[in-house]
Design a protein around this motif. Structure first.
Motif, PDB file in Angstrom:
ATOM      1  N   LEU A  36       0.558  -1.241  -0.047  1.00 36.19           N
ATOM      2  CA  LEU A  36      -0.488  -0.244  -0.096  1.00 36.19           C
ATOM      3  C   LEU A  36       0.628   0.850  -0.207  1.00 36.19           C
ATOM      4  N   ARG A  37       1.902   1.034   1.410  1.00 43.36           N
ATOM      5  CA  ARG A  37       2.252   2.291   0.738  1.00 43.36           C
ATOM      6  C   ARG A  37       3.650   2.759  -0.323  1.00 43.36           C
ATOM      7  N   ARG A  38       3.974   1.802  -0.821  1.00 43.14           N
ATOM      8  CA  ARG A  38       4.872   2.014  -2.113  1.00 43.14           C
ATOM      9  C   ARG A  38       3.632   2.216  -3.775  1.00 43.14           C
ATOM     10  N   THR A  39       2.821   2.046  -3.764  1.00 44.41           N
ATOM     11  CA  THR A  39       1.791   1.991  -4.421  1.00 44.41           C
ATOM     12  C   THR A  39       1.693   3.553  -4.487  1.00 44.41           C
ATOM     13  N   VAL A  40       1.269   3.929  -3.041  1.00 46.98           N
ATOM     14  CA  VAL A  40       0.780   5.649  -2.717  1.00 46.98           C
ATOM     15  C   VAL A  40       1.632   6.185  -3.507  1.00 46.98           C
ATOM     16  N   ALA A  41       3.207   6.107  -2.801  1.00 42.52           N
ATOM     17  CA  ALA A  41       4.297   6.961  -3.099  1.00 42.52           C
ATOM     18  C   ALA A  41       4.697   6.803  -4.557  1.00 42.52           C
ATOM     19  N   THR A  42       4.485   5.898  -5.040  1.00 35.75           N
ATOM     20  CA  THR A  42       4.855   5.680  -7.017  1.00 35.75           C
ATOM     21  C   THR A  42       3.915   5.478  -7.382  1.00 35.75           C
ATOM     22  N   GLY A  43       2.654   5.177  -7.213  1.00 35.67           N
ATOM     23  CA  GLY A  43       1.860   5.365  -8.880  1.00 35.67           C
ATOM     24  C   GLY A  43       1.656   4.506  -9.126  1.00 35.67           C
ATOM     25  N   GLU A  44       2.786   3.295  -8.968  1.00 34.22           N
ATOM     26  CA  GLU A  44       2.640   1.827  -9.581  1.00 34.22           C
ATOM     27  C   GLU A  44       1.693   0.841  -8.953  1.00 34.22           C
ATOM     28  N   ALA A  45       0.920   0.135  -9.327  1.00 24.56           N
ATOM     29  CA  ALA A  45       0.287  -1.023  -8.486  1.00 24.56           C
ATOM     30  C   ALA A  45       1.513  -1.698  -8.117  1.00 24.56           C
ATOM     31  N   ARG A  67      -0.678   1.663 -14.225  1.00 22.46           N
ATOM     32  CA  ARG A  67      -0.125   3.178 -13.627  1.00 22.46           C
ATOM     33  C   ARG A  67      -1.675   3.693 -13.151  1.00 22.46           C
ATOM     34  N   VAL A  68      -1.625   3.923 -11.489  1.00 19.87           N
ATOM     35  CA  VAL A  68      -2.791   3.784 -10.573  1.00 19.87           C
ATOM     36  C   VAL A  68      -3.283   5.773 -10.991  1.00 19.87           C
ATOM     37  N   ILE A  69      -4.689   5.335 -11.623  1.00 19.14           N
ATOM     38  CA  ILE A  69      -5.077   6.658 -12.089  1.00 19.14           C
ATOM     39  C   ILE A  69      -6.055   7.458 -10.422  1.00 19.14           C
ATOM     40  N   GLU A  70      -6.434   6.149  -9.997  1.00 23.67           N
ATOM     41  CA  GLU A  70      -6.749   6.346  -8.353  1.00 23.67           C
ATOM     42  C   GLU A  70      -7.264   5.734  -7.834  1.00 23.67           C
ATOM     43  N   MET A  71      -6.819   5.812  -6.704  1.00 22.61           N
ATOM     44  CA  MET A  71      -7.056   4.030  -5.154  1.00 22.61           C
ATOM     45  C   MET A  71      -8.413   5.436  -3.998  1.00 22.61           C
ATOM     46  N   ARG A  72      -8.974   4.220  -4.102  1.00 21.87           N
ATOM     47  CA  ARG A  72     -10.644   3.883  -2.886  1.00 21.87           C
ATOM     48  C   ARG A  72     -10.728   2.706  -1.980  1.00 21.87           C
ATOM     49  N   THR A  73     -10.955   3.413  -0.452  1.00 23.90           N
ATOM     50  CA  THR A  73     -10.691   2.197  -0.490  1.00 23.90           C
ATOM     51  C   THR A  73     -12.598   1.945   0.021  1.00 23.90           C
ATOM     52  N   ASP A  74     -13.385   0.464   0.964  1.00 21.54           N
ATOM     53  CA  ASP A  74     -14.679   0.423   1.302  1.00 21.54           C
ATOM     54  C   ASP A  74     -14.973   1.586   2.542  1.00 21.54           C
ATOM     55  N   CYS A  75     -16.228   1.014   2.789  1.00 19.39           N
ATOM     56  CA  CYS A  75     -16.682   1.744   4.669  1.00 19.39           C
ATOM     57  C   CYS A  75     -15.332   1.353   5.701  1.00 19.39           C
ATOM     58  N   ASP A  76     -15.421   0.037   5.403  1.00 19.65           N
ATOM     59  CA  ASP A  76     -14.824  -0.435   6.895  1.00 19.65           C
ATOM     60  C   ASP A  76     -13.100   0.142   6.451  1.00 19.65           C
ATOM     61  N   GLN A  77     -12.857   0.464   4.912  1.00 24.69           N
ATOM     62  CA  GLN A  77     -10.744   0.541   5.022  1.00 24.69           C
ATOM     63  C   GLN A  77     -10.198  -0.676   5.106  1.00 24.69           C
ATOM     64  N   ASP A  78     -10.859  -2.419   4.887  1.00 21.21           N
ATOM     65  CA  ASP A  78     -10.639  -3.239   4.473  1.00 21.21           C
ATOM     66  C   ASP A  78     -10.272  -3.845   3.444  1.00 21.21           C
ATOM     67  N   ALA A  79     -10.186  -3.179   2.155  1.00 18.22           N
ATOM     68  CA  ALA A  79     -10.578  -3.706   1.162  1.00 18.22           C
ATOM     69  C   ALA A  79      -9.835  -2.079   0.240  1.00 18.22           C
ATOM     70  N   LEU A  82      -8.115  -0.566  -7.186  1.00 14.85           N
ATOM     71  CA  LEU A  82      -7.566   1.171  -7.986  1.00 14.85           C
ATOM     72  C   LEU A  82      -8.272   0.725  -9.227  1.00 14.85           C
ATOM     73  N   ARG A  83      -8.188   2.042  -9.931  1.00 16.22           N
ATOM     74  CA  ARG A  83      -8.388   2.618 -10.907  1.00 16.22           C
ATOM     75  C   ARG A  83      -6.862   2.592 -11.749  1.00 16.22           C
ATOM     76  N   VAL A  84      -7.140   1.949 -12.643  1.00 20.45           N
ATOM     77  CA  VAL A  84      -5.588   2.016 -13.421  1.00 20.45           C
ATOM     78  C   VAL A  84      -5.301   1.792 -14.616  1.00 20.45           C
ATOM     79  N   GLU A  85      -4.146   2.777 -15.134  1.00 19.87           N
ATOM     80  CA  GLU A  85      -4.002   2.552 -16.944  1.00 19.87           C
ATOM     81  C   GLU A  85      -3.152   1.420 -17.476  1.00 19.87           C
ATOM     82  N   GLN A  86      -4.158  -0.128 -17.538  1.00 21.15           N
ATOM     83  CA  GLN A  86      -3.089  -1.314 -18.285  1.00 21.15           C
ATOM     84  C   GLN A  86      -2.252  -1.131 -18.580  1.00 21.15           C
ATOM     85  N   THR A  87      -0.699  -1.318 -18.869  1.00 19.15           N
ATOM     86  CA  THR A  87      -0.311  -2.237 -20.538  1.00 19.15           C
ATOM     87  C   THR A  87      -0.252  -3.082 -20.578  1.00 19.15           C
TER      88      THR A  87
END
Length: 131
Positions: A36-45, A67-79, A82-87
């Motif tokens: 999770l930390r690396r995804t947020v920091a780099t913008g890569e999944a 390439r991560v376009i957007e990250m969301r979490t659910d109401c409980d923050q247990d999932a 990722l909305r990504v640009e897939q190569t």
């Protein structure tokens, strides 16, 4: 409001990954705190492989990156979602999505069978992963 993910007993959250342009589901994987930390920091999944017990960046072996376009979490923050640009392909089988088989009910016995849909391979996994 802070992002405070709730990890399961194994230290993981489930991650659903979709194509940002089409909305198609590409894959379901897991992330630990480091992924999770690396995804947020780099913008890569980044994900955590339960079978290999290892952190991995999507595309590090295959070149099929996300390439991560957007990250969301659910109401409980247990999932997370990722909305990504897939190569290329998202699936290790070489297919665009891991969801390339439809489950159909069989009339005769009330069971189910698998039918391939969107099953064209974008790369040869044997050549890429040297299996």
């Amino acid at each position: 409001m802070a992002f405070l993910p709730k990890f399961d007993a194994g230290g993981l959250v489930t991650c659903v990954t979709t194509d940002a342009a089409t909305g198609d589901v590409l894959m379901v994987a897991h992330m630990n705190d480091e992924a999770l930390r690396r995804t947020v920091a780099t913008g890569e999944a980044w994900y955590f492989s339960r079978s290999r017990n290892a952190l991995w960046r999507k595309g590090e072996s295959s070149g099929q990156t996300q390439r991560v376009i957007e990250m969301r979490t659910d109401c409980d923050q247990d999932a997370v979602w990722l909305r990504v640009e897939q190569t290329g392909a998202a699936c290790h089988t070489g297919r665009r999505s891991c969801f390339y088989r439809r489950v159909e009910r069989t009339e005769a016995d009330g069971g189910a069978r698998l039918v391939f849909v969107d099953a064209d391979r974008l790369f040869d996994p044997d050549a890429v992963y040297r299996k």
